[in-house]
Design a protein around this motif. Structure first.
Motif, mmCIF file in Angstrom:
data_model
loop_
_atom_site.group_PDB
_atom_site.id
_atom_site.type_symbol
_atom_site.label_atom_id
_atom_site.label_comp_id
_atom_site.label_asym_id
_atom_site.label_seq_id
_atom_site.Cartn_x
_atom_site.Cartn_y
_atom_site.Cartn_z
ATOM 1 N N UNK A 1 -5.837 3.701 9.417
ATOM 2 C CA UNK A 1 -6.872 2.814 8.877
ATOM 3 C C UNK A 1 -6.274 1.707 8.000
ATOM 4 N N UNK A 2 -5.317 2.091 7.137
ATOM 5 C CA UNK A 2 -4.838 1.150 6.126
ATOM 6 C C UNK A 2 -3.387 0.706 6.325
ATOM 7 N N UNK A 3 -2.585 1.525 7.038
ATOM 8 C CA UNK A 3 -1.153 1.290 7.033
ATOM 9 C C UNK A 3 -0.576 1.696 5.685
ATOM 10 N N UNK A 4 0.723 1.564 5.518
ATOM 11 C CA UNK A 4 1.354 1.869 4.230
ATOM 12 C C UNK A 4 2.781 1.353 4.231
ATOM 13 N N UNK A 5 3.208 0.882 3.077
ATOM 14 C CA UNK A 5 4.608 0.472 2.916
ATOM 15 C C UNK A 5 5.468 1.679 2.547
ATOM 16 N N UNK A 6 4.853 2.616 1.818
ATOM 17 C CA UNK A 6 5.530 3.871 1.457
ATOM 18 C C UNK A 6 4.551 5.024 1.657
ATOM 19 N N UNK A 7 5.056 6.117 2.187
ATOM 20 C CA UNK A 7 4.303 7.374 2.240
ATOM 21 C C UNK A 7 5.093 8.405 1.439
ATOM 22 N N UNK A 8 4.406 9.077 0.526
ATOM 23 C CA UNK A 8 5.031 10.151 -0.249
ATOM 24 C C UNK A 8 4.595 11.504 0.299
ATOM 25 N N UNK A 9 5.570 12.323 0.667
ATOM 26 C CA UNK A 9 5.326 13.704 1.053
ATOM 27 C C UNK A 9 6.088 14.605 0.084
ATOM 28 N N UNK A 10 5.364 15.411 -0.654
ATOM 29 C CA UNK A 10 5.981 16.307 -1.635
ATOM 30 C C UNK A 10 6.042 17.700 -1.014
ATOM 31 N N UNK A 11 7.252 18.141 -0.665
ATOM 32 C CA UNK A 11 7.436 19.351 0.132
ATOM 33 C C UNK A 11 8.458 20.304 -0.492
ATOM 34 N N UNK A 12 8.004 21.327 -1.225
ATOM 35 C CA UNK A 12 6.639 21.728 -1.550
ATOM 36 C C UNK A 12 5.990 20.761 -2.555
ATOM 37 N N UNK A 13 4.672 20.894 -2.673
ATOM 38 C CA UNK A 13 3.913 19.958 -3.480
ATOM 39 C C UNK A 13 3.837 20.395 -4.939
ATOM 40 N N UNK A 14 4.101 19.466 -5.820
ATOM 41 C CA UNK A 14 3.918 19.642 -7.258
ATOM 42 C C UNK A 14 2.736 18.754 -7.665
ATOM 43 N N UNK A 15 1.661 19.295 -8.281
ATOM 44 C CA UNK A 15 1.644 20.519 -9.077
ATOM 45 C C UNK A 15 0.969 21.732 -8.433
ATOM 46 N N UNK B 1 0.843 -1.188 0.000
ATOM 47 C CA UNK B 1 0.000 0.000 0.000
ATOM 48 C C UNK B 1 0.883 1.244 0.000
ATOM 49 N N UNK B 2 0.470 2.229 -0.786
ATOM 50 C CA UNK B 2 1.221 3.483 -0.896
ATOM 51 C C UNK B 2 0.270 4.638 -0.603
ATOM 52 N N UNK B 3 0.674 5.507 0.302
ATOM 53 C CA UNK B 3 -0.163 6.631 0.737
ATOM 54 C C UNK B 3 0.396 7.945 0.200
ATOM 55 N N UNK B 4 -0.500 8.766 -0.351
ATOM 56 C CA UNK B 4 -0.088 10.057 -0.906
ATOM 57 C C UNK B 4 -1.249 11.038 -0.871
ATOM 58 N N UNK B 5 -0.956 12.291 -1.141
ATOM 59 C CA UNK B 5 -1.994 13.310 -1.237
ATOM 60 C C UNK B 5 -2.821 13.097 -2.503
#
Length: 368
Positions: free
Chosen positions: A150-164, A109-113
């Motif tokens: 709720x789901x857990x995640x193997x990877x979390x992506x944080x884009x700092x600052x966020x594109x786009x 599972x991968x979590x992102x905005x």
């Protein structure tokens, strides 16, 4: 012919339209085209880099130093880490790919905005991973926390600052969130635009050494494509604990960047004055876009990058605006594909921006 079934669910990344395409389709003279769709540095490359490329161009027949010793040493000095904490990629997105393939499979599972860099989802789906997104377009750490619990995640992506979109979380808030993340979850902090964010607001600055020291499950990604103006050279880097870097190296092909790329990046790091001058001009010019949006009654997202997102609400269609601009030689990024009625405009030079405002006025008058 049959292929891997996970690819059936993968969309192809759509890059910003090149100048050459606009010339072919609309017959516009290349000198009259302004490309503000791919967040390139409008001030070009440092003269020192150009001189170095000319100097070593005769050695293009020689493979690059695959240890990348000099570039890794330069980055380790810049970030006060060991060279063993650094990996070099063909753009930072290649290291994103390494991270996903090192960590994920069909059960992951991968979590992102909801609205963020498209390659996170594309690389994830290549492995068959389940993609989990927050509800809000912009980064919302409360929603990240809720989805993670709720789901857990193997990877979390944080884009700092966020594109786009251009927004950026405060470091303090990011750290509070990271304290709640399990040590076996890889957190990818994408700092492609960190040079801009830290210049504008110290509270946004993510220090790579402090990040990986405090949270060993994090990797920090940077690039030379934006502030350093080497988009055409394709070189990025990752900074993480040595065990993560060693694992990612198992996915790296030999000679994954070129002799010229290597030299350009090394030289670019020596000219911080050029970078800081470009960033200062960027934010000076950005105020013009903010004022323009306000004058038209449009919302915009306060940006910590070298681009700005202007929302049209129910006043105009961003797709129509972008197309009309394109036909007049102005290339911007329509965000309809992200589910947002907005355009993303790279902040150009003073001269370019003046022309954009004039033509945008004409387009809006036609479409109203």
């Amino acid at each position: 012919m049959e292929f891997n079934k996970v690819l059936d669910n993968v969309t192809i990344y759509e890059a910003g339209k090149p100048i050459e395409l606009v010339v072919r389709e609309y017959g516009i003279d290349p000198k009259d085209i302004i490309k503000l769709a791919s967040n390139e540095n409008p001030y070009g490359t440092s003269p020192k880099v150009t001189a170095k490329i000319k100097e070593i161009a005769q050695n293009m027949f020689v493979y690059p130093d695959d240890s990348m010793y000099e570039l890794k040493e330069a980055l380790s000095n810049k970030f006060n880490v060991e060279s063993s904490n650094v990996i070099i990629g063909s753009g930072s997105d290649q290291i994103l790919e390494f991270c996903v393939h090192a960590k994920c499979d069909k059960d992951s599972k991968i979590l992102m905005s909801k609205t963020t860099f498209a390659m996170y989802e594309i690389y994830g789906k290549q492995t068959g991973s389940t993609i989990i997104k927050t509800v809000d377009d912009e980064h919302n750490l409360e929603q990240f926390s809720a989805e993670y619990k709720k789901h857990g995640a193997d990877i979390i992506f944080l884009c700092l600052p966020n594109n786009p979109l251009g927004e950026c979380l405060d470091k303090e808030d990011v750290y509070e969130f990271l304290k709640t993340v399990d040590s076996n979850t890889l957190v990818v902090v994408d700092g492609a635009y960190q040079e801009y964010a830290s210049f504008k607001d110290e509270k946004k600055k993510i220090d790579a050494k402090d990040l990986i020291s405090t949270f060993p499950n994090c990797i920090y990604l940077g690039t030379f494509s934006k502030a350093y103006a080497l988009g055409g050279m394709r070189v990025g880097y990752g900074i993480a604990q040595e065990d993560i870097i060693k694992t990612l190296y198992k996915l790296r092909a030999p000679f994954n960047i070129t002799t010229l790329t290597l030299a350009a990046a090394i030289e670019a790091l020596k000219d911080e004055d050029f970078v800081n001058t470009c960033i200062a001009k960027n934010f000076d010019e950005m105020t013009r876009y903010e004022d323009y949006a306000k004058s038209k009654g449009f919302d915009y997202i306060p940006s910590y990058t070298n681009f700005i997102t202007i929302k049209f609400g129910n006043k105009f269609s961003s797709k129509e605006v972008a197309q009309e601009l394109l036909q007049r030689g102005i290339i911007v990024r329509d965000l309809t594909g992200y589910g947002v009625n907005a355009i993303r405009i790279t902040i150009g030079s003073n001269e370019q921006n003046t022309k954009v405002f004039k033509i945008l006025d004409e387009v809006l008058e036609k479409l109203k």
